[in-house]
Design an enzyme around this catalytic site. Structure first.
Site, PDB file in Angstrom:
ATOM      1  CB  SER A  54      42.748  40.280  46.403  1.00  0.00           C
ATOM      2  OG  SER A  54      42.099  40.452  45.166  1.00  0.00           O
ATOM      3  CG  ASP A 109      43.307  47.836  43.906  1.00  0.00           C
ATOM      4  OD1 ASP A 109      43.373  47.310  42.783  1.00  0.00           O
ATOM      5  OD2 ASP A 109      43.190  47.176  44.954  1.00  0.00           O
ATOM      6  CG  HIS A 143      45.089  44.326  43.682  1.00  0.00           C
ATOM      7  ND1 HIS A 143      43.925  44.576  44.377  1.00  0.00           N
ATOM      8  CD2 HIS A 143      45.174  42.975  43.572  1.00  0.00           C
ATOM      9  CE1 HIS A 143      43.335  43.424  44.663  1.00  0.00           C
ATOM     10  NE2 HIS A 143      44.079  42.443  44.181  1.00  0.00           N
TER      11      HIS A 143
END
Length: 165
Positions: A54, A109, A143
């Site tokens: 991320s 995601d 995610h």
């Protein structure tokens, strides 16, 4: 070695969102000092891989594309390229224009949509040798991470960092 670094603010996650340019640049400079420290400790910079998930992946990409330190590669997981408009339309001129990049993203995601990953991969292929950019998509992954992603990262590291005699 893993190191924690100062993070930058995420103002928004859409292609036209404002970005925390000073924070991103400050965080990248900090990562560069960590690389310098490893080099002083005897690790050649071209045996260093930056990687993150991320925001950490975004910072790893930005740092690798802006540093004058020759690096082995980047693993960029569920992320995007920050400050993408600051990069040239063609290849970067720095020492990492042939860097190996493994970019991984889940197709489900909800935080960093797959479209951002796809757009990032396309941009990366214009900045560095496109043959060295690998973009892998994992079905059903949100995610997060998955076992196959970890296998792919291990294979990437083994390929670009062969054992030293």
């Amino acid at each position: 070695d893993f190191a924690l670094f100062s993070r930058f603010d995420i103002i928004g996650l859409s292609p036209d969102s404002q970005e925390d340019e000073p924070g991103i640049k400050h965080a990248a400079e900090y990562v560069k000092t960590l690389i310098d420290q490893e080099v002083k400790n005897g690790i050649p910079s071209d045996r260093i891989i930056l990687g993150g998930f991320s925001q950490g992946g975004a910072l790893s990409l930005y740092t690798a594309l802006t540093t004058q330190q020759k690096l082995a590669g980047v693993t960029a997981l569920s992320c995007w390229l920050p400050l993408r408009s600051s990069f040239p339309q063609g290849p970067i001129s720095g020492v990492n224009r042939d860097i190996s990049i493994l970019q991984c993203h889940g197709d489900s995601d909800p935080l960093v949509p797959l479209m951002f990953g796809s757009l990032t991969a396309e941009k990366l292929k214009t900045l560095v040798n496109p043959a060295n950019v690998t973009f892998k998509v994992y079905e059903g992954m949100m995610h997060s991470s998955c076992p196959q992603e970890m296998v792919d990262i291990r294979q990437f590291i083994d390929k670009i960092l062969p054992p030293v005699d």
